[in-house]
Write an enzyme that holds these catalytic residues in place. Structure first.
Site: not given
Length: 377
Positions: A206, A234
């Protein structure tokens, strides 16, 4: 009106200052081992084990028989993943009945995965025992119907290792790992950190520099993309970065709801890890599954803008409370949006159509006194 229970964990109403209010208890520090270094561990009387493991030869605590074991490709194919909200009872504990309803709504709305205990789910306000319990609960109740991705990242490599071991042991399908925040590290340190957690199981990295204070450089992601358990990223930096990765065959989920349509259909992203899908899962599924749809994207942009008018998850918490699907309880330091913003949300719901939103109750503007803010839980 939601009233706080007169217990040792009192709810605090909006606008009322608690003198000397205590901060939330610190998160439980996790370590690889609570025992002395394994290299000095004695087996039998006065003898060292021939199989003694030094700290340099640390073995991940993993099992090939883990419940709900899934392939990395099974994670890479997910197009709509919801970063799910964690609802609370008036004393600040988890409201599992409301949580279960939220997960069922996601399943029925077409979401393929959920992030448990992420930023949206307020994992940073949980102790690690709460965190792992919620991951385990989600797996036990819903793991055969939706992919459960546990946020087991940390700015401490030690905590990230231990939390990931526990998360996979209770059956999560994949882990979400942010880069170490606040105490930022070097490029070599980033690779070393992720090198420690990637062996545990399928992993999504992320990148959200606005929260961590550090952008994960493309060189780091490209180096990590060769790892078998690397599912993808992400990515919150924007379309150019998304295209940089997708051109190299790296799986990307947009981390920005207001960019996810174009990221998906113009820049090659696989899908989105979404906040907005907590509210309108069916519409977000259409946005990710049914091809370019500029009209639907335009219709949803005011909602997305409203949700992020203050740092996430403040807007989402306020919205779900006004839709009547969770109690209006906030763990501090979060507090609801202003009355003006709460009124604006009702207009947005009416414009999009109440039938497209979660829950069955009429949307309404909550008063300040309806909200309960919890400092001790």
């Amino acid at each position: 009106m939601m009233a706080a229970q007169p217990t040792a964990n009192p709810g605090v109403r909006l606008g009322w200052k608690a003198p000397g209010a205590l901060a939330s208890p610190p998160r439980l520090a996790l370590s690889r081992s609570a025992a002395a270094p394994l290299a000095s561990h004695r087996v039998g009387r006065g003898k060292f084990s021939a199989a003694a493991i030094t700290t340099d030869d640390y073995l991940p605590m993993r099992s090939t028989e883990v419940k709900n074991r899934t392939s990395v490709d099974g994670i890479k194919s997910l197009r709509l993943i919801t970063a799910v909200k964690t609802p609370y009872l008036p004393d600040g504990r988890f409201d599992l009945e409301a949580y279960d309803s939220l997960i069922n709504t996601q399943i029925n709305g077409g979401a393929e995965g959920v992030i448990v205990g992420g930023t949206t789910g307020e994992g940073h306000l949980m102790s690690w025992d709460e965190h792992i319990m919620l991951i385990g609960h989600t797996v036990n109740c819903f793991g055969t119907n939706i992919k459960v991705i546990g946020n087991t990242g940390s700015n401490s490599t030690r905590e990230a290792i231990h939390a990931s071991e526990q998360g996979f042991a209770v059956g999560m399908h994949a882990a979400l790992h942010v880069n170490p925040y606040y105490g930022k590290t070097s490029t070599a340190g980033l690779i070393s950190h992720f090198d420690e957690v990637l062996p545990m199981g399928p992993t999504i990295i992320y990148n959200v520099p606005s929260r961590t204070g550090q952008d994960i450089p493309p060189a780091v992601i490209e180096a990590l993309s060769t790892y078998p358990n690397m599912a993808g990223v992400k990515e919150c930096v924007g379309h150019e970065r998304v295209k940089c990765y997708t051109d190299k065959g790296i799986t990307i989920w947009s981390g920005n709801d207001d960019e996810c349509h174009d990221s998906r259909w113009k820049y090659g992203a696989t899908g989105v890890i979404s906040v907005t899908s907590n509210l309108v899962p069916g519409l977000m599924r259409s946005l990710m599954f049914e091809g370019e749809n500029a009209a639907l994207n335009e219709k949803l942009l005011p909602l997305m803008k409203w949700l992020f008018s203050e740092p996430n998850p403040i807007g989402l918490n306020t919205a779900l409370a006004q839709l009547g699907v969770v109690r209006p309880v906030f763990r501090r330091p979060y507090a609801p949006l202003s009355l003006e913003k709460r009124t604006e949300f009702v207009r947005i719901v009416e414009a999009i159509g109440r039938e497209n939103f979660v829950g069955q109750k009429e949307v309404r503007v909550l008063d300040d006194d309806d909200f309960v803010l919890i400092s001790r839980y």
